[in-house]
Design a protein around this motif. Structure first.
Motif, mmCIF file in Angstrom:
data_model
loop_
_atom_site.group_PDB
_atom_site.id
_atom_site.type_symbol
_atom_site.label_atom_id
_atom_site.label_comp_id
_atom_site.label_asym_id
_atom_site.label_seq_id
_atom_site.Cartn_x
_atom_site.Cartn_y
_atom_site.Cartn_z
ATOM 1 N N LEU A 28 -25.148 -35.314 -5.540
ATOM 2 C CA LEU A 28 -25.216 -34.398 -4.407
ATOM 3 C C LEU A 28 -26.051 -33.168 -4.724
ATOM 4 C CD1 LEU A 28 -21.405 -34.555 -3.607
ATOM 5 C CD2 LEU A 28 -23.223 -35.611 -2.259
ATOM 6 N N TYR A 29 -26.626 -32.602 -3.698
ATOM 7 C CA TYR A 29 -27.338 -31.336 -3.856
ATOM 8 C C TYR A 29 -26.341 -30.184 -3.919
ATOM 9 C CZ TYR A 29 -30.800 -27.691 -3.117
ATOM 10 O OH TYR A 29 -31.584 -26.589 -3.268
ATOM 11 N N SER A 30 -25.336 -30.243 -3.068
ATOM 12 C CA SER A 30 -24.317 -29.197 -3.052
ATOM 13 C C SER A 30 -23.055 -29.705 -2.377
ATOM 14 C CB SER A 30 -24.823 -27.951 -2.308
ATOM 15 O OG SER A 30 -24.965 -28.229 -0.929
ATOM 16 N N VAL A 31 -21.968 -28.970 -2.610
ATOM 17 C CA VAL A 31 -20.699 -29.250 -1.949
ATOM 18 C C VAL A 31 -20.197 -27.957 -1.308
ATOM 19 C CG1 VAL A 31 -18.302 -29.947 -2.216
ATOM 20 C CG2 VAL A 31 -20.072 -31.094 -3.537
ATOM 21 N N HIS A 32 -19.768 -28.051 -0.076
ATOM 22 C CA HIS A 32 -19.234 -26.898 0.643
ATOM 23 C C HIS A 32 -17.786 -27.221 1.014
ATOM 24 C CE1 HIS A 32 -23.495 -25.603 1.977
ATOM 25 N NE2 HIS A 32 -23.631 -26.658 1.214
ATOM 26 N N TRP A 33 -16.897 -26.293 0.793
ATOM 27 C CA TRP A 33 -15.485 -26.480 1.154
ATOM 28 C C TRP A 33 -15.105 -25.573 2.320
ATOM 29 C CZ3 TRP A 33 -12.306 -30.228 -0.517
ATOM 30 C CH2 TRP A 33 -12.644 -30.907 -1.687
ATOM 31 N N TYR A 34 -14.363 -26.167 3.266
ATOM 32 C CA TYR A 34 -13.914 -25.445 4.451
ATOM 33 C C TYR A 34 -12.426 -25.721 4.667
ATOM 34 C CZ TYR A 34 -18.827 -24.917 5.882
ATOM 35 O OH TYR A 34 -20.154 -24.598 5.953
ATOM 36 N N ARG A 35 -11.773 -24.792 5.352
ATOM 37 C CA ARG A 35 -10.390 -25.007 5.797
ATOM 38 C C ARG A 35 -10.355 -24.819 7.311
ATOM 39 N NH1 ARG A 35 -6.673 -21.294 2.848
ATOM 40 N NH2 ARG A 35 -7.496 -19.683 4.212
ATOM 41 N N GLN A 36 -9.671 -25.738 7.971
ATOM 42 C CA GLN A 36 -9.562 -25.657 9.420
ATOM 43 C C GLN A 36 -8.096 -25.650 9.821
ATOM 44 O OE1 GLN A 36 -11.021 -29.091 11.647
ATOM 45 N NE2 GLN A 36 -11.662 -27.798 13.348
ATOM 46 N N LYS A 37 -7.738 -24.682 10.638
ATOM 47 C CA LYS A 37 -6.380 -24.664 11.184
ATOM 48 C C LYS A 37 -6.443 -25.289 12.576
ATOM 49 C CE LYS A 37 -4.759 -20.896 8.339
ATOM 50 N NZ LYS A 37 -3.601 -21.442 7.610
ATOM 51 N N HIS A 38 -5.317 -25.771 13.019
ATOM 52 C CA HIS A 38 -5.249 -26.551 14.259
ATOM 53 C C HIS A 38 -5.880 -25.799 15.434
ATOM 54 C CE1 HIS A 38 -3.859 -29.516 17.061
ATOM 55 N NE2 HIS A 38 -3.264 -28.583 17.782
ATOM 56 N N GLY A 39 -6.822 -26.455 16.100
ATOM 57 C CA GLY A 39 -7.445 -25.863 17.282
ATOM 58 C C GLY A 39 -8.475 -24.785 16.994
ATOM 59 N N GLU A 40 -8.771 -24.576 15.724
ATOM 60 C CA GLU A 40 -9.733 -23.536 15.375
ATOM 61 C C GLU A 40 -10.950 -24.139 14.685
ATOM 62 O OE1 GLU A 40 -6.143 -20.309 14.496
ATOM 63 O OE2 GLU A 40 -7.765 -20.547 13.051
ATOM 64 N N ALA A 41 -11.971 -23.316 14.501
ATOM 65 C CA ALA A 41 -13.162 -23.784 13.808
ATOM 66 C C ALA A 41 -12.942 -23.758 12.300
ATOM 67 C CB ALA A 41 -14.347 -22.891 14.156
ATOM 68 N N PRO A 42 -13.653 -24.582 11.570
ATOM 69 C CA PRO A 42 -13.558 -24.540 10.106
ATOM 70 C C PRO A 42 -14.023 -23.195 9.565
ATOM 71 C CG PRO A 42 -14.683 -26.529 10.861
ATOM 72 C CD PRO A 42 -14.564 -25.626 12.033
ATOM 73 N N VAL A 43 -13.357 -22.737 8.537
ATOM 74 C CA VAL A 43 -13.698 -21.474 7.878
ATOM 75 C C VAL A 43 -14.237 -21.772 6.486
ATOM 76 C CG1 VAL A 43 -12.773 -19.314 6.962
ATOM 77 C CG2 VAL A 43 -12.000 -20.151 9.192
ATOM 78 N N PHE A 44 -15.370 -21.188 6.176
ATOM 79 C CA PHE A 44 -16.024 -21.428 4.888
ATOM 80 C C PHE A 44 -15.200 -20.865 3.737
ATOM 81 C CE2 PHE A 44 -19.280 -21.964 1.841
ATOM 82 C CZ PHE A 44 -19.464 -20.777 1.161
ATOM 83 N N LEU A 45 -15.033 -21.668 2.690
ATOM 84 C CA LEU A 45 -14.317 -21.219 1.489
ATOM 85 C C LEU A 45 -15.293 -20.944 0.352
ATOM 86 C CD1 LEU A 45 -11.268 -23.681 1.521
ATOM 87 C CD2 LEU A 45 -11.313 -21.289 2.257
ATOM 88 N N MET A 46 -16.062 -21.944 -0.037
ATOM 89 C CA MET A 46 -17.027 -21.770 -1.116
ATOM 90 C C MET A 46 -18.032 -22.896 -1.164
ATOM 91 S SD MET A 46 -14.536 -22.388 -4.366
ATOM 92 C CE MET A 46 -13.124 -21.633 -3.570
ATOM 93 N N ILE A 47 -19.114 -22.634 -1.897
ATOM 94 C CA ILE A 47 -20.192 -23.603 -2.072
ATOM 95 C C ILE A 47 -20.444 -23.787 -3.559
ATOM 96 C CG2 ILE A 47 -21.869 -21.740 -1.769
ATOM 97 C CD1 ILE A 47 -23.887 -23.755 -0.774
ATOM 98 N N LEU A 48 -20.664 -25.016 -3.970
ATOM 99 C CA LEU A 48 -20.994 -25.306 -5.376
ATOM 100 C C LEU A 48 -22.328 -26.022 -5.415
ATOM 101 C CD1 LEU A 48 -17.569 -26.198 -5.190
ATOM 102 C CD2 LEU A 48 -18.036 -25.447 -7.489
ATOM 103 N N LEU A 49 -23.173 -25.569 -6.348
ATOM 104 C CA LEU A 49 -24.530 -26.101 -6.423
ATOM 105 C C LEU A 49 -24.836 -26.772 -7.760
ATOM 106 C CD1 LEU A 49 -26.327 -23.074 -4.799
ATOM 107 C CD2 LEU A 49 -26.552 -25.407 -3.994
ATOM 108 N N LYS A 50 -24.268 -26.262 -8.815
ATOM 109 C CA LYS A 50 -24.694 -26.719 -10.140
ATOM 110 C C LYS A 50 -23.657 -27.629 -10.784
ATOM 111 C CE LYS A 50 -27.061 -22.324 -10.856
ATOM 112 N NZ LYS A 50 -27.082 -21.070 -11.627
#
Lengths: 110, 117
Positions: A28-50
């Protein structure tokens, strides 16, 4: 190309730890982690590149293995606010397009 | 920073009508915007990638004549669901990417729940 996430769901008591995995058959080039609560948009947590990278914010951290084919998200001393569905989004190239895993539902109980 | 808004939050329409959904980046200029669809308890499925001033790139299986995307400026993209049918009912979410750097991630709007009767 959709990454594989595991487990599908996890139930925790407040203060317990959990690990969520995200795997790809290709590097992979990168991985992005998100958390989504019911009925809401995903919220960005962190990104890993290396490869080999680890990073965290408060008691949520993540790692990216050396081959850049697997990432894990660690929830440490979980809090009630950690409940939600966690998604990993993966990039194959650098053009910003993310493919999301099926999600891991986390329920933290008192 | 990095706030993305969507309008409307929800819409109910009759079968055969068209619905327009707006996505705005409020405090940054978005080089690229993305449109996703999410069915209940499922993951986010990318529909299309939108760059300002150029035609959107659609994912395989997404009908470009049914889901019209216009990216009029660096802060606004619109998705129009034409001749909507009940099977188009879903949660539509847009995201915006601020730059082209490695550490630029996508910030999501609050989503639009579409119900087609």
């Amino acid at each position: 190309q959709q990454p594989v996430q595991s487990p599908q769901a996890v139930i925790l008591r407040e203060g317990e730890d959990a690990v969520i995995n995200c795997s790809s058959s290709k590097a992979l080039y990168s991985v992005h982690w998100y958390r989504q609560k019911h009925g809401e948009a995903p919220v960005f947590l962190m990104i890993l590149l290396k490869g080999g990278e680890q990073k965290g914010h408060e008691k949520i951290s993540a790692s990216f293995n050396e081959k850049k084919q697997q990432s894990s998200l660690y929830l440490t001393a979980s809090q009630l606010s950690y409940s939600g569905t966690y998604f990993c989004g993966t990039e194959i190239g650098s053009w910003g397009k993310l493919q999301f895993g099926a999600g891991t539902q986390v329920v933290v109980t008192p | 920073g990095a706030v993305v808004s969507q309008h409307p939050s929800w819409v109910i329409c009759k079968s055969g009508t068209s619905v327009k959904i707006e996505c705005r980046s409020l405090d940054f200029q978005a080089t690229t915007m993305f449109w996703y669809r999410q069915f209940p308890k499922q993951s986010l499925m990318l529909m299309a990638t939108s760059n300002e001033g150029s035609k959107a790139t659609y994912e395989q299986g997404v009908e470009k004549d049914k889901f019209l995307i216009n990216h009029a400026s660096l802060t606004l993209s619109t998705l129009t669901v034409t001749s909507a049918h009940p099977e188009d009912s879903s949660f539509y979410i847009c995201s915006a990417r601020a730059g082209t750097g490695d550490t630029d991630t996508q910030y999501f709007g609050p989503g639009t729940r579409l119900t087609v009767l």
